[in-house]
Scaffold this motif. Structure first.
Motif, mmCIF file in Angstrom:
data_model
loop_
_atom_site.group_PDB
_atom_site.id
_atom_site.type_symbol
_atom_site.label_atom_id
_atom_site.label_comp_id
_atom_site.label_asym_id
_atom_site.label_seq_id
_atom_site.Cartn_x
_atom_site.Cartn_y
_atom_site.Cartn_z
ATOM 1 N N ASP A 121 68.191 -4.338 -17.496
ATOM 2 C CA ASP A 121 68.309 -4.480 -16.059
ATOM 3 C C ASP A 121 67.075 -5.197 -15.528
ATOM 4 O O ASP A 121 66.218 -5.627 -16.298
ATOM 5 C CB ASP A 121 68.522 -3.126 -15.381
ATOM 6 C CG ASP A 121 67.421 -2.145 -15.663
ATOM 7 O OD1 ASP A 121 67.703 -0.964 -15.790
ATOM 8 O OD2 ASP A 121 66.254 -2.580 -15.777
ATOM 9 N N THR A 122 66.987 -5.323 -14.229
ATOM 10 C CA THR A 122 65.899 -6.120 -13.673
ATOM 11 C C THR A 122 64.531 -5.544 -13.988
ATOM 12 O O THR A 122 63.543 -6.245 -14.017
ATOM 13 C CB THR A 122 66.049 -6.228 -12.143
ATOM 14 O OG1 THR A 122 66.447 -4.957 -11.647
ATOM 15 C CG2 THR A 122 67.063 -7.257 -11.781
ATOM 16 N N ALA A 123 64.505 -4.223 -14.246
ATOM 17 C CA ALA A 123 63.226 -3.605 -14.602
ATOM 18 C C ALA A 123 62.925 -3.811 -16.080
ATOM 19 O O ALA A 123 61.859 -3.431 -16.563
ATOM 20 C CB ALA A 123 63.263 -2.118 -14.284
ATOM 21 N N GLY A 124 63.836 -4.425 -16.808
ATOM 22 C CA GLY A 124 63.601 -4.672 -18.222
ATOM 23 C C GLY A 124 63.707 -3.433 -19.085
ATOM 24 O O GLY A 124 63.210 -3.384 -20.203
ATOM 25 N N VAL A 125 64.382 -2.412 -18.583
ATOM 26 C CA VAL A 125 64.484 -1.155 -19.333
ATOM 27 C C VAL A 125 65.722 -1.200 -20.210
ATOM 28 O O VAL A 125 66.802 -1.551 -19.755
ATOM 29 C CB VAL A 125 64.577 0.044 -18.370
ATOM 30 C CG1 VAL A 125 64.750 1.341 -19.139
ATOM 31 C CG2 VAL A 125 63.332 0.090 -17.512
ATOM 32 N N ARG B 274 74.625 -15.034 -0.496
ATOM 33 C CA ARG B 274 76.041 -15.327 -0.777
ATOM 34 C C ARG B 274 76.179 -16.086 -2.096
ATOM 35 O O ARG B 274 76.994 -15.732 -2.960
ATOM 36 C CB ARG B 274 76.618 -16.174 0.363
ATOM 37 C CG ARG B 274 78.059 -16.591 0.163
ATOM 38 C CD ARG B 274 78.415 -17.751 1.077
ATOM 39 N NE ARG B 274 77.632 -18.948 0.747
ATOM 40 C CZ ARG B 274 77.500 -20.005 1.535
ATOM 41 N NH1 ARG B 274 78.088 -20.019 2.713
ATOM 42 N NH2 ARG B 274 76.772 -21.052 1.171
ATOM 43 N N ASP B 275 75.364 -17.121 -2.292
ATOM 44 C CA ASP B 275 75.504 -17.956 -3.487
ATOM 45 C C ASP B 275 75.079 -17.207 -4.747
ATOM 46 O O ASP B 275 75.686 -17.352 -5.805
ATOM 47 C CB ASP B 275 74.679 -19.236 -3.325
ATOM 48 C CG ASP B 275 75.220 -20.107 -2.188
ATOM 49 O OD1 ASP B 275 76.371 -19.865 -1.768
ATOM 50 O OD2 ASP B 275 74.484 -20.992 -1.726
ATOM 51 N N GLU B 276 74.021 -16.393 -4.625
ATOM 52 C CA GLU B 276 73.571 -15.629 -5.789
ATOM 53 C C GLU B 276 74.607 -14.569 -6.161
ATOM 54 O O GLU B 276 74.863 -14.314 -7.342
ATOM 55 C CB GLU B 276 72.206 -14.993 -5.499
ATOM 56 C CG GLU B 276 71.676 -14.075 -6.588
ATOM 57 C CD GLU B 276 71.433 -14.760 -7.934
ATOM 58 O OE1 GLU B 276 71.553 -15.991 -8.009
ATOM 59 O OE2 GLU B 276 71.167 -14.035 -8.913
ATOM 60 N N TYR B 352 73.026 0.196 -5.413
ATOM 61 C CA TYR B 352 73.288 0.517 -6.826
ATOM 62 C C TYR B 352 73.653 -0.671 -7.697
ATOM 63 O O TYR B 352 73.622 -0.555 -8.919
ATOM 64 C CB TYR B 352 74.428 1.540 -6.915
ATOM 65 C CG TYR B 352 74.160 2.801 -6.155
ATOM 66 C CD1 TYR B 352 73.093 3.625 -6.504
ATOM 67 C CD2 TYR B 352 74.958 3.170 -5.081
ATOM 68 C CE1 TYR B 352 72.835 4.782 -5.805
ATOM 69 C CE2 TYR B 352 74.706 4.336 -4.371
ATOM 70 C CZ TYR B 352 73.647 5.132 -4.725
ATOM 71 O OH TYR B 352 73.383 6.280 -4.028
ATOM 72 N N VAL B 353 74.056 -1.785 -7.110
ATOM 73 C CA VAL B 353 74.553 -2.887 -7.933
ATOM 74 C C VAL B 353 73.567 -4.046 -7.940
ATOM 75 O O VAL B 353 73.136 -4.495 -9.006
ATOM 76 C CB VAL B 353 75.944 -3.339 -7.440
ATOM 77 C CG1 VAL B 353 76.480 -4.458 -8.344
ATOM 78 C CG2 VAL B 353 76.916 -2.159 -7.436
ATOM 79 N N TRP B 354 73.198 -4.528 -6.764
ATOM 80 C CA TRP B 354 72.253 -5.643 -6.663
ATOM 81 C C TRP B 354 71.114 -5.254 -5.719
ATOM 82 O O TRP B 354 70.884 -5.914 -4.686
ATOM 83 C CB TRP B 354 72.986 -6.888 -6.135
ATOM 84 C CG TRP B 354 74.124 -7.319 -7.010
ATOM 85 C CD1 TRP B 354 74.098 -7.537 -8.372
ATOM 86 C CD2 TRP B 354 75.482 -7.610 -6.598
ATOM 87 N NE1 TRP B 354 75.344 -7.920 -8.819
ATOM 88 C CE2 TRP B 354 76.209 -7.989 -7.765
ATOM 89 C CE3 TRP B 354 76.132 -7.600 -5.375
ATOM 90 C CZ2 TRP B 354 77.561 -8.332 -7.730
ATOM 91 C CZ3 TRP B 354 77.474 -7.955 -5.330
ATOM 92 C CH2 TRP B 354 78.174 -8.319 -6.492
ATOM 93 N N PRO B 355 70.350 -4.214 -6.052
ATOM 94 C CA PRO B 355 69.290 -3.770 -5.133
ATOM 95 C C PRO B 355 68.137 -4.758 -5.029
ATOM 96 O O PRO B 355 67.300 -4.626 -4.141
ATOM 97 C CB PRO B 355 68.837 -2.435 -5.756
ATOM 98 C CG PRO B 355 69.180 -2.550 -7.201
ATOM 99 C CD PRO B 355 70.435 -3.381 -7.254
ATOM 100 N N ASP B 356 68.090 -5.728 -5.938
ATOM 101 C CA ASP B 356 66.991 -6.696 -5.903
ATOM 102 C C ASP B 356 67.226 -7.791 -4.864
ATOM 103 O O ASP B 356 66.304 -8.524 -4.522
ATOM 104 C CB ASP B 356 66.821 -7.331 -7.291
ATOM 105 C CG ASP B 356 68.108 -7.988 -7.786
ATOM 106 O OD1 ASP B 356 69.198 -7.418 -7.547
ATOM 107 O OD2 ASP B 356 68.028 -9.065 -8.402
ATOM 108 N N LEU B 357 68.451 -7.907 -4.364
ATOM 109 C CA LEU B 357 68.729 -8.943 -3.362
ATOM 110 C C LEU B 357 68.427 -8.423 -1.957
ATOM 111 O O LEU B 357 68.508 -7.215 -1.718
ATOM 112 C CB LEU B 357 70.202 -9.361 -3.439
ATOM 113 C CG LEU B 357 70.624 -10.128 -4.694
ATOM 114 C CD1 LEU B 357 72.124 -10.396 -4.683
ATOM 115 C CD2 LEU B 357 69.858 -11.440 -4.799
#
Lengths: 137, 752
Positions: A121-125, B274-276, B352-357
């Motif tokens: 995942d984004t944390a690399g875990v 949207r694009d990501e 839970y799915v794309w929290p980095d966006l």
């Protein structure tokens, strides 16, 4: 090419078969519901979720009502691993929870490298390994 | 009159134009409310974005304005008066001029903000050019009726347009759970709300602020519709201050970077998301993942309401199919509007799915929603929706589980693969007179103490956060006790087996009990389901959370009893209910939807927060982790022994590794022995219709017909309105029948 699908299932894209990740057992066609190849048991939910309050005194005791709820447990027919625990209403048909397009999956993975573990995942875990798991991943 | 008007066609056109311009009631606009997609670029945005964009500048602006939102969130959280918002149930955000959210505060309940494009679009469509309303610098609008946007009526949101000179360039908001809105019961939510007219104050967008000042007449109107008028005023001021601070930060950015950069960034950020999102969806496997969930309580009676969902991904789009759900209930508060369900999907994607966006509405752009209009997940405007969180929170869980299945085998994930977070707003709503004899009606912050689901590589966290928010709080017991006439007689106590079992277990959650202190009128209620059927689910063989109940001890002043014999009390629900140490008191366990009642001094009202689902096969859990759970009181010895199949020395709590391996191997063999083949299982266990002894609503085994409990079944849209009988009338009829039966047995039938 084998594609991981769950903690205990993968799809062999060459043979188009579901396989057990715990014992490598070949379950059956990946174009069908994997549950067709499992052993199924309808578990009384009170066996898993024991009452906190005295059931002789209280109807509502923190244990599910077996009239409303049953647990369908799906076991690998070879190694007995619990692949899925599905909570449903008594008498309901099993859920077809994962229905992937196998042809699209083949096209998608044609340019990807096979994975033996779940992705990062984004944390690399990555999933931790435990000696007690009983299977190699 | 000319000839065209006199013709039939001309007459019709004139009539249509007249009616359009002279609506008797504007009301919620389905064109707005049923469309969750982004607005097209405005001419100004088109012009700016046609030029080459500086992505580094956009990143700088994103960080700067995100910091501004988090700053204003913190300020507002420290200045608001309502308990929920003090615990972080709030949000701040920036929107484009068209109303699309572009940035939302990191903490809190982003869902509050990302649903405000609906009222902004409404204002722009109906009010902006209306000379009696208009949109001007320094204006502020309040909304709380979810039929116009937002989530449910106890949430009140203040939002303001931002002008650069004469140009409307953005909107900003400070949104929060206010709570008390003058409903039939305190706190705006309750099982006995049986009509939209029981829901209290229903604010369509109202211009409550002009020239940056609250309008006293309208503020008084809102206060006059609440049991907590002072808190309403304090919170309006806090929200206005927060909006003004965000506006100032935008002015700072305009000065620093220029108009085109800021306005261009607002739109570019949305299009980036949207694009990501489109790119990420394309990476996922094509196919369908289905999740089966049920609501189990209409809030007045037990009933199973199908809330199952299917997510179908094809190329770069996903369809969420909610068809087959239970029909709407005309006199139960458990219905939800389509837009509420849609917003909840967005909450799950954000958390839970794309929290980095960046959190914003654009995350939903690649999604289509299918529903049966008239179902309890796409209800009409006339039925009550005060407890819409019941079907809404099922969407959060369904998306968590579905995306875990889509993403498990993916080379790149953007969040943990995990089981379901707990998904019931399990808290105590209180109302009455507080210790200062002021009228109050609100909720305990314990609502935010939901536990996390187990992950693919770790156990779930205990009572960490609500499933709909991030970095929130559960409040301080002492703070509540200082103000309100109760004490936390049981506070934050973990109890065994309150976790989803599995290779990794779900987080546990605490029980607590409020004991009345003081003699003024004051009462409690609860409003959740999950007392018959576990509400959240495990993943890949992990088990679900348990079910829950309210327990109460009444008929005695336990404070007096404890003065005489303090040893009678132990801070444990199971001890008090099973041992019944207070002679002469009544001990009751009830389903989790308990109508509001006043409680006398010394009476005790107890409940528990809920657990997260488990992950993986219990037989794969490290035996040492099972021992740790046992030592920490998270599981019972029976669960360690019988479910996890761990052999251990009970005195020393040391695992017997060899016997554990043997016991687990034996359990695997036992599973194989008791399991049935697919065909045998279908022949013996699968039934063509729902069980007769439960009220069932929704489709059954993919049936096109919708079952409707006592009303039979029918195709979607063809069912009669579902009116459930008054439970007190039902109970009265049962008692009368029983009396008649006993009279007949005693030979008294027919005698006066």
């Amino acid at each position: 090419m084998k594609v991981l699908v769950t903690e205990y299932l993968r799809i062999n894209l060459e043979t188009e078969q579901w396989e057990c990740r715990s014992c490598n057992h070949v379950h059956g066609s990946a174009r069908e519901n994997y549950k067709k190849f499992m052993l199924i048991y309808d578990r009384d939910p009170r066996e898993i979720h024991r009452p906190l309050l005295d059931p002789a005194r209280y109807q509502f005791n923190f244990s599910p009502d077996p009239k409303a709820c049953v647990i369908y447990e799906y076991y690998c027919s070879s190694c007995g691993t619990l692949v899925e625990a599905e909570y449903t209403v008594p008498g309901h048909e099993p859920l077809h929870d994962i229905e992937f397009d196998i042809d699209a999956l083949k096209a998608q993975w044609a340019t990807r490298e096979e994975m033996r573990e779940g992705g990062t995942d984004t944390a690399g875990v990555v999933p931790a390994k435990h000696a007690s798991c009983g299977h190699p991943h | 009159m000319n000839a065209e008007i006199l013709s039939a066609a001309g007459h019709q056109a004139t009539e249509k134009a007249f009616l359009k311009a002279n609506k008797a009631f504007l009301g919620p606009d389905p064109e707005i409310m049923r469309d969750h997609h982004l607005a097209p670029r405005s001419a100004r945005e088109e012009k700016i974005l046609a030029a080459v964009q500086d992505h580094a500048l956009h990143a700088e602006l994103r960080l700067q304005l995100q910091a501004a939102l988090d700053e204003t969130f913190d300020i507002a959280e420290m200045t608001v008066a309502t308990p929920a918002a003090q615990c972080g149930d709030m949000s701040t955000a920036i929107f484009t001029a068209s109303g699309d959210s572009t940035l939302v505060s990191t903490r809190g309940v982003a869902g509050f903000s990302v649903s405000l494009h609906y009222p902004i679009r409404y204002i722009r469509k109906y009010f902006e050019n209306d000379p009696t309303v208009g949109v001007h610098p320094g204006d502020g609008f309040l909304i709380n009726d979810c039929r116009f946007g937002g989530i449910h009526s106890p949430d009140q949101h203040l939002f303001m347009p931002v002008f650069n000179g004469k140009e409307l360039i953005a909107w900003v908001c400070c949104a929060m759970h206010e709570g008390e809105i003058g409903a039939k019961v305190p706190g705006g939510m309750g099982p006995t709300i049986e009509s939209k007219w029981d829901e209290g104050f229903k604010g369509s967008p109202i211009k409550l602020v002009e020239n940056y000042r609250l309008k006293t007449d309208l503020v008084t109107l809102v206060q006059n519709n609440s049991r907590e008028p002072q808190i309403i005023l304090a919170d309006l001021k806090a929200r206005l201050a927060a909006c003004r601070r965000i506006e100032q930060r935008i002015f700072d950015a305009l000065q620093q970077y220029g108009d085109d950069a800021v306005i261009g960034f607002f739109r570019a950020n949305i299009e980036f998301v949207r694009d990501e999102t489109k790119r990420r969806i394309r990476e996922m496997p094509d196919g369908t993942v289905r999740v089966r969930l049920f609501c189990d309580d209409t809030m007045r009676e037990p009933a199973l309401m199908n809330s199952s969902m299917a997510f179908t991904k094809k190329n770069d789009r996903i369809t969420l199919d909610l068809r087959g759900a239970a029909p709407q209930f005309a006199n139960r508060p458990i219905n939800s509007l389509r837009q509420s369900q849609t917003v909840t999907l967005l909450i799950s994607l954000m958390h839970y799915v794309w929290p980095d966006l960046p959190s914003c509405q654009a995350l939903l752009e690649q999604f289509d929603i299918e529903t049966d209009p008239g179902s309890f997940v796409d209800c009409d405007q006339e039925v009550p929706v005060a407890l819409c969180m019941q079907p809404m929170f099922k969407v959060i869980t369904a998306a968590e589980l579905a995306f875990s299945k889509f993403y498990y085998g993916m080379p790149k994930r953007y969040a943990k693969i995990k089981a379901g977070w707990f998904n019931q707003p399990q808290t105590i709503i209180y109302g009455g007179l507080n210790q200062h004899m002021d009228s109050v009606g609100n909720m305990c912050g314990d609502l935010n103490g939901m536990a996390g689901g187990a992950k693919c590589d770790a156990d779930g966290e205990h009572s960490l956060a609500p499933n709909f928010g991030a970095y929130t709080d559960i409040g301080e017991a002492e703070h509540a006790e200082e103000n309100l006439p109760f004490i936390y007689a049981i506070s934050k106590k973990i109890w065994p087996d309150n976790c989803g079992f599995g290779k990794y277990r779900g987080g546990s959650a605490y029980q607590y009990g409020l004991m009345r202190f003081g003699t003024q009128p004051f009462g409690f209620q609860t409003f959740t389901g999950g007392s018959y059927f576990p509400s959240t689910q495990g993943l890949f063989g992990g088990y679900a959370c348990p079910v829950y109940a309210v327990a109460r001890i009444r008929g005695k002043n336990l404070l007096d009893e404890m003065k005489a014999k303090p040893e009678l009390f132990q801070a444990s629900m199971e001890y008090l209910m099973n041992q019944r140490p207070f002679e002469g008191a009544t001990y009751e366990a009830l389903p989790m939807a308990v109508p509001f009642e006043f409680y006398a001094e010394g009476e005790l009202f107890m409940m528990s927060q809920g657990a997260g689902g488990g992950y993986g096969d219990v037989l794969e859990r490290d035996p040492e982790l099972v021992m740790k759970d046992l030592r920490e009181g998270l599981i019972s010895p029976e669960t360690a022994r019988d479910l996890y199949c761990v052999a251990y020395d009970e005195a020393l709590m040391v695992v017997d590794a060899a016997r554990t391996v043997a016991r687990r191997q034996a359990q695997r063999q036992a599973r194989k022995a008791r399991g049935m083949s697919w065909d045998e299982f279908h022949a013996k266990k699968v039934k063509p219709q729902p069980p007769d002894d439960i009220l069932y609503f929704g489709s059954w085994n993919k049936s096109p017909e919708i079952y409707a409990g006592p009303y039979g079944k029918g195709l979607p849209g063809q069912l009669p309105p579902i009116y459930m009988p008054d439970p007190m009338v039902v109970e009265n009829q049962r008692l009368q029948a029983r009396v008649a039966e006993l009279e007949a047995q005693a030979g008294l039938a027919g005698k006066p």
